[in-house]
Design a protein around this motif. Structure first.
Motif, mmCIF file in Angstrom:
data_model
loop_
_atom_site.group_PDB
_atom_site.id
_atom_site.type_symbol
_atom_site.label_atom_id
_atom_site.label_comp_id
_atom_site.label_asym_id
_atom_site.label_seq_id
_atom_site.Cartn_x
_atom_site.Cartn_y
_atom_site.Cartn_z
ATOM 1 N N GLY A 1 -32.031 66.102 -33.708
ATOM 2 C CA GLY A 1 -33.464 66.368 -33.607
ATOM 3 C C GLY A 1 -34.268 65.087 -33.517
ATOM 4 N N GLY A 2 -33.862 64.072 -34.279
ATOM 5 C CA GLY A 2 -34.528 62.777 -34.196
ATOM 6 C C GLY A 2 -34.358 62.139 -32.828
ATOM 7 N N ALA A 3 -33.162 62.281 -32.242
ATOM 8 C CA ALA A 3 -32.924 61.748 -30.897
ATOM 9 C C ALA A 3 -33.815 62.451 -29.880
ATOM 10 C CB ALA A 3 -31.455 61.905 -30.526
ATOM 11 N N CYS A 4 -33.942 63.774 -30.013
ATOM 12 C CA CYS A 4 -34.817 64.530 -29.107
ATOM 13 C C CYS A 4 -36.268 64.097 -29.270
ATOM 14 C CB CYS A 4 -34.684 66.028 -29.376
ATOM 15 S SG CYS A 4 -33.093 66.746 -28.898
ATOM 16 N N ALA A 5 -36.696 63.878 -30.516
ATOM 17 C CA ALA A 5 -38.069 63.450 -30.770
ATOM 18 C C ALA A 5 -38.332 62.071 -30.165
ATOM 19 C CB ALA A 5 -38.342 63.427 -32.272
ATOM 20 N N ALA A 6 -37.378 61.160 -30.300
ATOM 21 C CA ALA A 6 -37.537 59.821 -29.723
ATOM 22 C C ALA A 6 -37.641 59.886 -28.211
ATOM 23 C CB ALA A 6 -36.365 58.933 -30.134
ATOM 24 N N ALA A 7 -36.810 60.732 -27.604
ATOM 25 C CA ALA A 7 -36.833 60.862 -26.146
ATOM 26 C C ALA A 7 -38.146 61.466 -25.663
ATOM 27 C CB ALA A 7 -35.649 61.718 -25.690
ATOM 28 N N GLU A 8 -38.564 62.559 -26.297
ATOM 29 C CA GLU A 8 -39.789 63.240 -25.871
ATOM 30 C C GLU A 8 -41.022 62.378 -26.121
ATOM 31 O OE1 GLU A 8 -42.352 66.266 -24.429
ATOM 32 O OE2 GLU A 8 -40.247 65.725 -24.117
ATOM 33 N N SER A 9 -41.050 61.658 -27.248
ATOM 34 C CA SER A 9 -42.213 60.812 -27.533
ATOM 35 C C SER A 9 -42.344 59.694 -26.509
ATOM 36 C CB SER A 9 -42.118 60.234 -28.942
ATOM 37 O OG SER A 9 -40.966 59.420 -29.075
ATOM 38 N N THR A 10 -41.209 59.161 -26.039
ATOM 39 C CA THR A 10 -41.256 58.121 -25.016
ATOM 40 C C THR A 10 -41.864 58.660 -23.731
ATOM 41 O OG1 THR A 10 -39.262 57.108 -25.951
ATOM 42 C CG2 THR A 10 -39.880 56.453 -23.721
ATOM 43 N N VAL A 11 -41.473 59.863 -23.344
ATOM 44 C CA VAL A 11 -42.016 60.485 -22.141
ATOM 45 C C VAL A 11 -43.510 60.759 -22.307
ATOM 46 C CG1 VAL A 11 -41.890 62.504 -20.629
ATOM 47 C CG2 VAL A 11 -39.785 61.486 -21.532
ATOM 48 N N VAL B 1 -33.692 63.631 -18.880
ATOM 49 C CA VAL B 1 -33.858 65.078 -18.703
ATOM 50 C C VAL B 1 -35.306 65.484 -18.971
ATOM 51 C CG1 VAL B 1 -33.199 67.339 -19.598
ATOM 52 C CG2 VAL B 1 -31.450 65.587 -19.232
ATOM 53 N N PHE B 2 -35.898 64.979 -20.055
ATOM 54 C CA PHE B 2 -37.280 65.333 -20.394
ATOM 55 C C PHE B 2 -38.262 64.789 -19.360
ATOM 56 C CE2 PHE B 2 -36.123 65.502 -25.197
ATOM 57 C CZ PHE B 2 -35.499 66.729 -24.980
ATOM 58 N N ALA B 3 -37.997 63.569 -18.852
ATOM 59 C CA ALA B 3 -38.882 62.982 -17.843
ATOM 60 C C ALA B 3 -38.855 63.798 -16.559
ATOM 61 C CB ALA B 3 -38.478 61.533 -17.572
ATOM 62 N N VAL B 4 -37.679 64.309 -16.193
ATOM 63 C CA VAL B 4 -37.577 65.185 -15.013
ATOM 64 C C VAL B 4 -38.343 66.477 -15.262
ATOM 65 C CG1 VAL B 4 -35.974 66.552 -13.609
ATOM 66 C CG2 VAL B 4 -35.370 64.209 -14.262
ATOM 67 N N PHE B 5 -38.219 67.021 -16.455
ATOM 68 C CA PHE B 5 -38.919 68.265 -16.808
ATOM 69 C C PHE B 5 -40.435 68.081 -16.732
ATOM 70 C CE2 PHE B 5 -40.937 71.005 -20.014
ATOM 71 C CZ PHE B 5 -40.515 72.253 -19.564
ATOM 72 N N HIS B 6 -40.927 66.899 -17.148
ATOM 73 C CA HIS B 6 -42.363 66.621 -17.111
ATOM 74 C C HIS B 6 -42.838 66.178 -15.725
ATOM 75 C CE1 HIS B 6 -43.624 66.909 -21.365
ATOM 76 N NE2 HIS B 6 -42.364 66.588 -21.648
ATOM 77 N N GLY B 7 -41.931 66.039 -14.783
ATOM 78 C CA GLY B 7 -42.314 65.633 -13.443
ATOM 79 C C GLY B 7 -42.571 64.150 -13.279
ATOM 80 N N GLN B 8 -42.114 63.325 -14.230
ATOM 81 C CA GLN B 8 -42.328 61.890 -14.141
ATOM 82 C C GLN B 8 -41.250 61.184 -13.324
ATOM 83 O OE1 GLN B 8 -42.724 60.064 -17.978
ATOM 84 N NE2 GLN B 8 -44.574 61.209 -18.546
ATOM 85 N N GLU B 9 -40.036 61.692 -13.367
ATOM 86 C CA GLU B 9 -38.917 61.019 -12.708
ATOM 87 C C GLU B 9 -38.047 62.034 -11.965
ATOM 88 O OE1 GLU B 9 -36.685 58.389 -15.275
ATOM 89 O OE2 GLU B 9 -38.410 58.135 -16.618
ATOM 90 N N ARG B 10 -37.125 61.484 -11.193
ATOM 91 C CA ARG B 10 -36.132 62.312 -10.531
ATOM 92 C C ARG B 10 -34.773 62.116 -11.206
ATOM 93 N NH1 ARG B 10 -37.357 61.331 -4.044
ATOM 94 N NH2 ARG B 10 -39.464 62.252 -4.042
#
Length: 205
Positions: free
Chosen positions: A63-73, A16-25
């Motif tokens: 919140g930790g899961a969200c941080a891990a996901a966003e940091s990866t992106v 979801v975050f990668a789509v939001f950042h325009g990296q993936e579909r």
């Protein structure tokens, strides 16, 4: 078990975050892989579910899961910095934050007193933190962010196998079924996808 289930939404959050950042579909394969992995971790955690955990703690895990996901992106979109320097910056900032929180809660700081404890700490720092982070950055550079985070879903499976080999823990039907579902999720969500091009390179000002 509940914490493990919440943490295993990281692949879906990363997508979801990668789509939001325009990296993936947004793809059905990515969603299916994440749901399979979540189902597998749920089966692995069946005997640990039902703990009366305060809502604040569960929110902290999410919140930790969200941080891990966003940091990866974010790492995917960063300039091609060396993993060691990236690790030094990230862990240095995190260490300062943890020290400040520890002081705020009045925790006492005690050095390890036995050689075995020092060995465990050394393993966690060198291999479990620095080494793991470097390998994760290596994978993120070559895969999509949503595919790279499937390494997290395999950790409970590896832990169960290691527990059986070295600690004599019992392998149950739930463990086998959950492990197979997790591996199916990793295949569908990460391995079945074509190798993705490297992320955008951002030039320093």
């Amino acid at each position: 078990g509940t914490s493990a289930m919440i943490t295993e939404v990281v692949p879906l959050l990363t997508l979801v975050f990668a789509v939001f950042h325009g990296q993936e579909r947004f793809t059905g394969r990515g969603v299916a892989g994440a749901l399979l992995a979540l189902a597998g971790i749920t089966m692995l955690s069946l005997r640990s579910l039902g703990a009366d955990a305060p809502a604040l703690y569960l929110l902290a895990v999410f919140g930790g899961a969200c941080a891990a996901a966003e940091s990866t992106v974010l790492v995917k979109g960063f300039p091609r910095a060396h993993p060691v320097t990236t690790n030094a910056a990230g862990m240095g900032a995190a260490s300062l934050l943890l020290f400040a929180i520890s002081l705020g809660f009045g925790e006492s700081w005690v050095l390890p007193r036995t050689g075995r404890t020092w060995l465990v700490v050394a393993w966690l720092v060198v291999v479990g933190s620095v080494g793991l982070f470097g390998l994760v950055v290596f994978v993120i550079r070559r895969w999509t962010a949503s595919a790279a985070v499937y390494a997290l879903t395999l950790m409970p499976v590896v832990a169960v196998v290691a527990g059986s080999l070295f600690a004599g823990e019992t392998i149950t039907v739930e463990v086998v079924g959950g492990g197979l579902l997790v591996m199916a999720g990793v295949y569908v969500g990460a391995l079945s996808a074509r190798r993705a091009p490297a992320g955008p390179v951002v030039k320093a000002a």
